[in-house]
Design a protein around this motif. Structure first.
Motif, PDB file in Angstrom:
ATOM      1  N   TRP A 394      85.248  33.966 -26.121  1.00  0.00           N
ATOM      2  CA  TRP A 394      83.822  33.869 -26.393  1.00  0.00           C
ATOM      3  C   TRP A 394      83.250  35.271 -26.633  1.00  0.00           C
ATOM      4  O   TRP A 394      83.610  36.204 -25.914  1.00  0.00           O
ATOM      5  CB  TRP A 394      83.112  33.199 -25.231  1.00  0.00           C
ATOM      6  CG  TRP A 394      81.741  32.704 -25.520  1.00  0.00           C
ATOM      7  CD1 TRP A 394      80.565  33.275 -25.125  1.00  0.00           C
ATOM      8  CD2 TRP A 394      81.386  31.542 -26.276  1.00  0.00           C
ATOM      9  NE1 TRP A 394      79.502  32.522 -25.558  1.00  0.00           N
ATOM     10  CE2 TRP A 394      79.968  31.452 -26.267  1.00  0.00           C
ATOM     11  CE3 TRP A 394      82.105  30.545 -26.949  1.00  0.00           C
ATOM     12  CZ2 TRP A 394      79.275  30.424 -26.917  1.00  0.00           C
ATOM     13  CZ3 TRP A 394      81.430  29.536 -27.600  1.00  0.00           C
ATOM     14  CH2 TRP A 394      80.025  29.478 -27.583  1.00  0.00           C
ATOM     15  N   PRO A 395      82.395  35.462 -27.639  1.00  0.00           N
ATOM     16  CA  PRO A 395      81.887  36.813 -27.910  1.00  0.00           C
ATOM     17  C   PRO A 395      81.060  37.346 -26.740  1.00  0.00           C
ATOM     18  O   PRO A 395      80.418  36.581 -26.020  1.00  0.00           O
ATOM     19  CB  PRO A 395      81.026  36.619 -29.158  1.00  0.00           C
ATOM     20  CG  PRO A 395      80.709  35.155 -29.211  1.00  0.00           C
ATOM     21  CD  PRO A 395      81.824  34.444 -28.539  1.00  0.00           C
ATOM     22  N   SER A 397      78.047  39.012 -24.839  1.00  0.00           N
ATOM     23  CA  SER A 397      76.604  39.070 -25.104  1.00  0.00           C
ATOM     24  C   SER A 397      76.117  40.495 -24.853  1.00  0.00           C
ATOM     25  O   SER A 397      76.621  41.172 -23.954  1.00  0.00           O
ATOM     26  CB  SER A 397      75.894  38.108 -24.149  1.00  0.00           C
ATOM     27  OG  SER A 397      74.559  38.516 -24.014  1.00  0.00           O
ATOM     28  N   ILE A 398      75.174  40.957 -25.646  1.00  0.00           N
ATOM     29  CA  ILE A 398      74.686  42.329 -25.475  1.00  0.00           C
ATOM     30  C   ILE A 398      73.534  42.315 -24.479  1.00  0.00           C
ATOM     31  O   ILE A 398      73.582  42.892 -23.426  1.00  0.00           O
ATOM     32  CB  ILE A 398      74.245  42.912 -26.840  1.00  0.00           C
ATOM     33  CG1 ILE A 398      75.490  42.943 -27.734  1.00  0.00           C
ATOM     34  CG2 ILE A 398      73.655  44.313 -26.669  1.00  0.00           C
ATOM     35  CD1 ILE A 398      75.216  42.711 -29.168  1.00  0.00           C
ATOM     36  N   GLU A 399      72.499  41.505 -24.781  1.00  0.00           N
ATOM     37  CA  GLU A 399      71.329  41.609 -23.907  1.00  0.00           C
ATOM     38  C   GLU A 399      71.301  40.477 -22.882  1.00  0.00           C
ATOM     39  O   GLU A 399      70.318  40.227 -22.216  1.00  0.00           O
ATOM     40  CB  GLU A 399      70.061  41.621 -24.777  1.00  0.00           C
ATOM     41  CG  GLU A 399      69.553  40.237 -25.205  1.00  0.00           C
ATOM     42  CD  GLU A 399      70.519  39.515 -26.159  1.00  0.00           C
ATOM     43  OE1 GLU A 399      71.316  40.177 -26.829  1.00  0.00           O
ATOM     44  OE2 GLU A 399      70.494  38.287 -26.190  1.00  0.00           O
ATOM     45  N   GLY A 400      72.459  39.693 -22.838  1.00  0.00           N
ATOM     46  CA  GLY A 400      72.516  38.691 -21.763  1.00  0.00           C
ATOM     47  C   GLY A 400      71.891  37.363 -22.123  1.00  0.00           C
ATOM     48  O   GLY A 400      72.010  36.390 -21.390  1.00  0.00           O
ATOM     49  N   LYS A 401      71.261  37.285 -23.305  1.00  0.00           N
ATOM     50  CA  LYS A 401      70.632  35.988 -23.652  1.00  0.00           C
ATOM     51  C   LYS A 401      71.482  35.243 -24.685  1.00  0.00           C
ATOM     52  O   LYS A 401      71.614  34.031 -24.666  1.00  0.00           O
ATOM     53  CB  LYS A 401      69.221  36.214 -24.219  1.00  0.00           C
ATOM     54  CG  LYS A 401      68.207  36.616 -23.129  1.00  0.00           C
ATOM     55  CD  LYS A 401      66.748  36.455 -23.561  1.00  0.00           C
ATOM     56  CE  LYS A 401      66.358  37.409 -24.684  1.00  0.00           C
ATOM     57  NZ  LYS A 401      66.396  38.838 -24.263  1.00  0.00           N
ATOM     58  N   THR A 423      74.627  22.382 -24.698  1.00  0.00           N
ATOM     59  CA  THR A 423      73.736  23.480 -24.313  1.00  0.00           C
ATOM     60  C   THR A 423      72.470  23.347 -25.159  1.00  0.00           C
ATOM     61  O   THR A 423      72.526  23.028 -26.335  1.00  0.00           O
ATOM     62  CB  THR A 423      74.379  24.837 -24.680  1.00  0.00           C
ATOM     63  OG1 THR A 423      74.644  24.800 -26.087  1.00  0.00           O
ATOM     64  CG2 THR A 423      75.666  25.054 -23.924  1.00  0.00           C
ATOM     65  N   SER A 424      71.310  23.611 -24.536  1.00  0.00           N
ATOM     66  CA  SER A 424      70.071  23.549 -25.337  1.00  0.00           C
ATOM     67  C   SER A 424      69.844  24.964 -25.849  1.00  0.00           C
ATOM     68  O   SER A 424      69.273  25.812 -25.190  1.00  0.00           O
ATOM     69  CB  SER A 424      68.909  23.127 -24.439  1.00  0.00           C
ATOM     70  OG  SER A 424      68.851  24.065 -23.387  1.00  0.00           O
ATOM     71  N   PHE A 425      70.368  25.216 -27.015  1.00  0.00           N
ATOM     72  CA  PHE A 425      70.332  26.584 -27.567  1.00  0.00           C
ATOM     73  C   PHE A 425      70.072  26.472 -29.060  1.00  0.00           C
ATOM     74  O   PHE A 425      70.718  25.681 -29.742  1.00  0.00           O
ATOM     75  CB  PHE A 425      71.691  27.256 -27.306  1.00  0.00           C
ATOM     76  CG  PHE A 425      71.787  28.653 -27.844  1.00  0.00           C
ATOM     77  CD1 PHE A 425      72.317  28.884 -29.116  1.00  0.00           C
ATOM     78  CD2 PHE A 425      71.315  29.731 -27.110  1.00  0.00           C
ATOM     79  CE1 PHE A 425      72.399  30.176 -29.621  1.00  0.00           C
ATOM     80  CE2 PHE A 425      71.398  31.023 -27.610  1.00  0.00           C
ATOM     81  CZ  PHE A 425      71.936  31.244 -28.864  1.00  0.00           C
ATOM     82  N   VAL A 426      69.134  27.248 -29.579  1.00  0.00           N
ATOM     83  CA  VAL A 426      68.863  27.213 -31.019  1.00  0.00           C
ATOM     84  C   VAL A 426      69.699  28.300 -31.677  1.00  0.00           C
ATOM     85  O   VAL A 426      69.517  29.492 -31.379  1.00  0.00           O
ATOM     86  CB  VAL A 426      67.350  27.450 -31.299  1.00  0.00           C
ATOM     87  CG1 VAL A 426      67.125  27.464 -32.819  1.00  0.00           C
ATOM     88  CG2 VAL A 426      66.537  26.359 -30.636  1.00  0.00           C
ATOM     89  N   ASN A 443      76.758  32.585 -22.400  1.00  0.00           N
ATOM     90  CA  ASN A 443      77.931  32.144 -21.624  1.00  0.00           C
ATOM     91  C   ASN A 443      78.642  30.984 -22.325  1.00  0.00           C
ATOM     92  O   ASN A 443      77.988  30.052 -22.809  1.00  0.00           O
ATOM     93  CB  ASN A 443      77.502  31.705 -20.213  1.00  0.00           C
ATOM     94  CG  ASN A 443      76.805  32.852 -19.484  1.00  0.00           C
ATOM     95  OD1 ASN A 443      77.299  33.976 -19.489  1.00  0.00           O
ATOM     96  ND2 ASN A 443      75.618  32.576 -18.949  1.00  0.00           N
ATOM     97  N   ALA A 444      79.951  31.039 -22.318  1.00  0.00           N
ATOM     98  CA  ALA A 444      80.746  30.001 -22.990  1.00  0.00           C
ATOM     99  C   ALA A 444      80.560  28.657 -22.267  1.00  0.00           C
ATOM    100  O   ALA A 444      80.645  28.607 -21.034  1.00  0.00           O
ATOM    101  CB  ALA A 444      82.222  30.401 -22.965  1.00  0.00           C
ATOM    102  N   PRO A 445      80.314  27.564 -23.011  1.00  0.00           N
ATOM    103  CA  PRO A 445      80.215  26.244 -22.361  1.00  0.00           C
ATOM    104  C   PRO A 445      81.486  25.865 -21.612  1.00  0.00           C
ATOM    105  O   PRO A 445      81.433  25.153 -20.616  1.00  0.00           O
ATOM    106  CB  PRO A 445      79.957  25.301 -23.531  1.00  0.00           C
ATOM    107  CG  PRO A 445      79.384  26.148 -24.616  1.00  0.00           C
ATOM    108  CD  PRO A 445      80.024  27.503 -24.434  1.00  0.00           C
ATOM    109  N   ASP A 446      82.672  26.336 -22.091  1.00  0.00           N
ATOM    110  CA  ASP A 446      83.924  26.020 -21.391  1.00  0.00           C
ATOM    111  C   ASP A 446      84.778  27.287 -21.363  1.00  0.00           C
ATOM    112  O   ASP A 446      85.000  27.911 -22.398  1.00  0.00           O
ATOM    113  CB  ASP A 446      84.687  24.880 -22.102  1.00  0.00           C
ATOM    114  CG  ASP A 446      85.916  24.443 -21.312  1.00  0.00           C
ATOM    115  OD1 ASP A 446      85.867  23.382 -20.669  1.00  0.00           O
ATOM    116  OD2 ASP A 446      86.911  25.212 -21.316  1.00  0.00           O
ATOM    117  N   ALA A 447      85.266  27.660 -20.206  1.00  0.00           N
ATOM    118  CA  ALA A 447      85.981  28.941 -20.078  1.00  0.00           C
ATOM    119  C   ALA A 447      87.271  28.959 -20.893  1.00  0.00           C
ATOM    120  O   ALA A 447      87.747  30.010 -21.294  1.00  0.00           O
ATOM    121  CB  ALA A 447      86.311  29.177 -18.614  1.00  0.00           C
ATOM    122  N   VAL A 448      87.830  27.810 -21.188  1.00  0.00           N
ATOM    123  CA  VAL A 448      89.143  27.765 -21.845  1.00  0.00           C
ATOM    124  C   VAL A 448      88.998  27.589 -23.342  1.00  0.00           C
ATOM    125  O   VAL A 448      89.597  28.284 -24.146  1.00  0.00           O
ATOM    126  CB  VAL A 448      89.983  26.615 -21.247  1.00  0.00           C
ATOM    127  CG1 VAL A 448      91.312  26.489 -21.988  1.00  0.00           C
ATOM    128  CG2 VAL A 448      90.214  26.853 -19.765  1.00  0.00           C
TER     129      VAL A 448
END
Ligand code: FHN
Length: 605
Positions: A394-395, A397-401, A423-426, A443-448
């Motif tokens: 998973w890439p 995140s720079i600013e955590g959002k 995830t509710s993410f636009v 954050n990745a929805p699934d670690a794997v």
């Protein structure tokens, strides 16, 4: 371009103006017999292999001694007298066998079909056969196991399939006998054995056990079994059930790719790579079969388990190459599937619950490779397509959002982005020279393996993306990013290219050169003792002209994972899109080398 990820609204496409001509639907492609047979198989993608029989009783130990190799091979590797081995039948009484429990476990794992050993090499049948008493009915258990499983599969909506071994170590008419078998092969009549085998197969696929999805042949490699007999057996099976799927091991075509899907005049509908995942897809239908530990049949001391996470990624990798995953369990003598297997299957099933749409009914990825994961594809109505990106890395995140993910080389319009795992993410998608970047949750929805469903217009258009140098002008071309041909494949174990057994195998990296000039070439190579000496060439664009290639020689080390960096000199890299190619020139040992990375360092002139 803002794309909603939850309401799954896609960008309002230009409404078709009423005057536009109504597109006539494309003619349906003619469905071939093979397509008709393989339909459910291609949808299923994930099955349960079950190796169960008398061998679960000794479970890898004979007369107090551990016997090497897989549990179901104990007669062979333990050099047990076949008539002695057959006496195990009197101990076969799996009182905890519960077919509905097996089906429940397979369903919770997300497996859509079961392939069970009706008869393995030891000749013991798990059904009530009229041809012999050497079966489960002739044991203290006195039950038709396959019939109970067939009924449970019917109740559970799982497709039942039968593994059946051509080779038979205990039947007197099968030749060759085991060398330590005192019965004389001269008295054996192989044609009589084939007649017996056909009668058993007829019992299994004539309806008593329901519609059988696959006859999974095995044990075809001994010299008594021939291509002609393979063609004849396939014809016999088809005469009983024209729609049953037959694997390529009915014939002699398993080795290499020749045997895939009846390529040439080999019999068999699909290929069966075993304990391996081809580095690229195999043309046509194929299925990787694999153990969870090191044995197919139960062994009490085999605790070398793969992790569920590893097997989830294997499932993604296989589906991304257009294959099926047949994952094995070896039930114990009492009929219970080992808890270690169940635990892993439950974790895989929980991932499938959320992400199964990216596996079931999908076809191979349109991308040669993706540095951060895999991709599968599904056709949508009106000529659209859905790409499922299974993101392993998973890439950051720079600013955590949020973070951004590059979908390299994708040339289509993106109409919708959805994150499986709700995830509710636009997500915002931006087209770049290298493809599309989309914003993703921090954050990745699934670690794997996190799955992103991306809807695109039309059939996928993908241009090979080129790796760009880092800020210092250096390229580190990793094994994971390589485009491969031949037997060479990516190996997770040491993050390397391995299994490089053929001289045609090549590894290639498309790069984009901004500053032309001389680059120093360093290669990270490994070979175990006495496996060094192979020679290889690294070139730009494959053109072998002075200055555009270097040649190296493999130096052996302590293991195939003991990597040493070799300075191979310098090559000229012209400006623009180039391809760095590594190809063997000679093979001194069993394999050319293991390769972990190629580094190109600018020499600033
Ligand atoms: O010898 C068998 C082995 O026991 C196992 O059944 C595997 C599963 O595909 N097939 C043979 C080895 O290729």
């Amino acid at each position: 371009m803002a794309l909603t990820s939850v309401a799954t609204l896609s960008i309002a496409t230009l409404a078709q103006s009423p005057s536009a001509p109504i597109a006539t639907p494309a003619p349906k492609p003619v469905q071939t017999d093979l397509d008709r047979r393989m339909g459910w198989f291609r949808d299923a993608r994930f099955g349960m292999f079950i190796h169960w029989g008398l061998y679960a009783i000794p479970a890898g130990e004979w007369q107090g001694k551990k016997v090497p190799s897989a549990g179901e091979w104990i007669l062979q590797t333990g050099k047990i007298q076949p008539l002695e081995y057959m006496k195990l039948q009197s101990q076969f009484n799996p009182v905890d066998f519960d077919a509905d429990e097996w089906v429940r476990i397979a369903k919770l794992a997300g497996q859509k079909y079961i392939v069970i050993t009706s008869k393995h090499h030891d000749g013991f049948g798990l059904w009530d056969s009229r041809t012999t008493t050497y079966d489960s009915m002739g044991s203290p258990f006195q039950r038709d196991i396959l019939l109970e499983l067939a009924r449970a599969c019917e109740r559970g909506g799982i497709q039942l399939c039968f593994y059946h071994s051509i080779m038979d170590w205990t039947h007197a008419e099968y030749v060759p006998h085991r060398e330590w078998d005192p019965r004389k092969s001269e008295d054996s009549d192989f044609d009589r054995y084939v007649g017996y085998m056909k009668e058993q197969i007829r019992e299994l696929i004539s309806g008593k056990y329901g519609k059988i999805g696959i006859l999974w042949f095995d044990g075809e490699w001994e010299e008594s079994w021939t291509h002609e007999r393979g063609l004849d057996l396939a014809k016999f099976v088809r005469s009983i059930d024209p729609d049953i799927i037959i694997n390529n091991r009915v014939d002699k075509g398993r080795s290499g790719m020749a045997g895939m899907n009846g390529a040439g005049d080999w019999a068999g509908d699909y290929g069966t790579p075993e304990q391996e995942i081809p580095s690229t897809g195999i043309s046509g239908d194929w299925e990787t079969c694999m153990t969870m530990n090191d044995t197919w049949g139960f062994k009490s001391d085999d605790h070398h388990w793969k992790s569920a996470d590893e097997m989830i990624r294997m499932l993604c990798d296989i589906a991304s190459k257009g294959g099926n995953f047949l994952l094995n369990v070896g039930p114990q003598a009492n009929g219970q599937i080992p808890q270690a297997s169940i635990d892993r299957l439950m974790r895989i099933g929980s991932w499938m619950e959320t992400n199964g749409d990216s596996i079931y009914g999908t076809t191979a990825s349109p991308f040669v490779r993706l540095p951060w994961g895999r991709c599968t594809r599904k056709a949508l109505p009106e000529g659209k397509n859905r790409l499922y990106f299974q993101v392993f890395e998973w890439p950051k995140s720079i600013e955590g959002k949020s973070a951004t993910l590059l979908i390299p080389g994708l040339g289509n319009e993106i109409t919708n982005v959805r994150f499986l795992g709700a995830t509710s993410f636009v997500s915002h998608a931006t087209r770049t020279a290298d493809g599309w970047t989309i914003t993703v949750p921090a954050n990745a929805p699934d670690a794997v393996s996190s799955v992103i469903a991306v809807d695109i217009t039309g059939a996928p258009v993908v241009v090979p993306y080129a790796l760009t140098a880092d800020a210092t002008g250096k390229w580190i071309l990793t094994a994971r990013d390589a485009q491969l041909s031949g037997t060479v494949r990516f190996e997770e174990k040491c993050d390397n290219l391995g299994y490089w057994t053929d001289l045609d195998g090549e590894a290639r990296w498309p790069i984009r050169v901004v500053s032309a000039g001389k680059y120093r070439v360093l290669a990270e190579i490994a070979a175990e003792p006495n496996q060094g000496g192979s020679r290889f060439q690294i070139s730009v664009d494959g053109a072998v002209s002075a200055g555009s290639s270097v040649v190296g020689q493999v130096v052996s080390g302590s293991s195939w994972c003991d990597f040493k960096s070799i300075d191979l000199g310098t090559i000229d890299c012209p400006r623009g899109s180039q391809t760095i190619a590594v190809k063997p020139l000679s093979k001194a040992g069993s394999a050319v080398m293991n390769l972990r990375a190629i580094t190109l360092e600018p020499t600033n002139h």
